[in-house]
Enzyme design. Structure first.
Site: not given
Length: 478
Positions: A183, A311, A400
């Site tokens: 990330s 995500e 995610h």
């Protein structure tokens, strides 16, 4: 044999923990506490010491409170000495490859003290792991006249300089350093790859679901001035120093919206970028990262990158029920103003329901299209692409952060079932961790590079395992 291990760093000796399979040294300061007159300055050197420094517990974290909806367990540890790092090593002797992990959290949250970032499985496979902390949010990335921008980036650099000075004392080879992160941490890897001044500090990189900052300085300056107004102070160095850290943190997200509310606030990240993050300051970061990579910066270093399929799709699971009756082509107007882009993306993603379609669009815009852009501008460099497609039985998405415990091969960690169910596939973790170790050790993960077969992607958690069309649905956004 059971004595506490002591490593001799340039700054002084440190005492760690002897574990069943490796050694751990926690909370080692790589820079002085960023407090008092050092607050908002670039990282400053630590004062050397002579007696062994206790490195048996995680150090203070720049994150002061844990995010209530965080997927990854990332504890907050109180204290002033927040610029510290952790080292996990098989032994103090040798010259093993080194993995430096940069945590995520949108550049405003996250913690190097997460049990998911424990390096024991990399130690098992002959890799020294270093996880680093860095200043977050406004403290790390706000613009203040009179002090350098990008303090968080400068923290990364100071930590990597510490690795160059000291990792040999922990059995690591400073000539084989791979930077990695997920990330915002993956975005940090790409940012460092694009910085000419950082090239001597590492030799390869892995960017998992990388989210770039690349924020215009003028925009961040306006956000910083707005934050000062909310905090009731002047937008100067003395003004910001007069305000307690928790007060700035309390207002920093709202300040980043610059007065936007409602739908405009909801889509602000897509339009204006992340609230806080690396700034294009014309000095440390001279131009947007993809442009720097296209100019050949970092082309001599191998890079592994990719993203999960969904995500942020799950963010729309709680959308109002009436949204399902809105045609996808109309709902897309909320997140994309350009009609030609909307139509092209819709054609490539037919069959998706409205909520999942909006979630996939956000995923493609922020993460998946970036994978393609970086792979293409590095077409002649050593670049490997993956796609994480395994869907969690908890919510049905390859979302995610879901891939992180697979890369670290830590599916037995107690927090994992909440996200991945009670029986996540151990074989998949073995495949992914093995690829990461191979990349850190050899500079190649075990499948063809993008330059040899353009479009080739290793698909984890789906078939076929190798695909040339894994990211085709994100192409309209490139």
């Amino acid at each position: 044999m059971n004595e506490s291990p002591i490593a001799q760093t340039v700054e002084g000796p440190v005492r760690g923990i002897r574990r069943s399979d490796d050694l751990a040294f926690l909370g080692i300061p790589y820079a002085a506490p960023p407090t008092g007159r050092r607050r908002f300055l670039p990282p400053q050197p630590v004062d050397p010491w002579t007696d062994p420094l206790d490195a048996t517990a995680y150090g203070a974290t720049p994150q002061r409170r844990e995010e209530p909806n965080a997927i990854i367990p990332e504890p907050s540890v109180p204290g002033a000495a927040t610029l510290n790092l952790n080292v996990f090593t098989p032994a103090l002797e040798g010259a093993l490859p080194v993995l430096v992990w940069i945590h995520g959290g949108g550049y405003s949250a996250g913690s190097a003290a997460s049990p998911w970032y424990d390096g024991r499985t990399f130690s098992r496979d002959g890799v020294v792991t270093v996880s680093i902390s860095y200043r977050l949010g406004f403290d790390g990335f706000g613009v203040i006249d009179g002090v350098p921008d990008n303090r968080g980036v400068r923290d990364w650099i100071a930590a990597l300089e510490w690795v160059q000075r000291n990792v040999a004392a922990f059995g690591g080879d400073p000539g084989r350093v791979t930077i990695a992160g997920q990330s915002a941490g993956g975005g940090a890897v790409l940012t460092l790859f694009g910085m000419p001044s950082a090239q001597h500090l590492f030799h390869a990189g892995m960017s998992f679901s990388g989210a770039l900052g690349d924020l215009p300085r003028d925009l961040v300056r306006r956000r910083s001035i707005g934050l000062a107004e909310m905090a009731g102070t002047e937008p100067t160095l003395d003004g910001f120093r007069a305000v307690k850290e928790r007060e700035l943190t309390r207002h920093q997200y709202k300040a980043s919206l610059l007065g936007k509310t409602g739908l405009a606030a909801t889509t602000a990240t897509l339009v204006d970028g992340l609230p806080w993050g690396p700034v294009i300051d014309g000095e440390l970061i001279a131009q947007p990262t993809p442009e720097s990579l296209a100019a050949g910066v970092g082309a001599d270093k191998p890079l592994l990158l990719g993203a999960t399929d969904d995500e942020f799709t799950m963010a729309f699971d709680s959308a109002p029920r009436w949204l399902r009756w809105v045609p996808v082509r109309l709902a897309l107007r909320v997140v994309e103003k350009a009609g030609s882009v909307r139509r092209a993306w819709h054609r490539a993603n037919r069959g998706r329901r409205t909520g999942p379609a909006l979630g996939r669009y956000v995923s493609d815009q922020v993460f998946r299209s970036l994978v393609l852009r970086v792979a293409e501008v590095r077409r002649d460099a050593g670049t490997w692409v993956y796609r994480f497609a395994w869907r969690s039985p908890v919510n049905g998405w390859a979302h995610h952060c879901l891939d992180v415990p697979f890369w670290f091969d830590c599916l037995d960690e107690p927090h994992v079932p909440k996200m991945a169910g009670d029986h996540p596939p151990l074989a998949l973790a073995d495949e992914m961790h093995t690829a990461a170790v191979a990349f850190v050790r050899d500079g190649a993960p075990g499948w063809p590079a993008w330059r040899t077969e353009p479009g080739i992607t290793r698909v984890f958690g789906d078939q076929p395992a190798l695909s040339r069309s894994a990211y085709d649905d994100a192409l309209p956004l490139v």
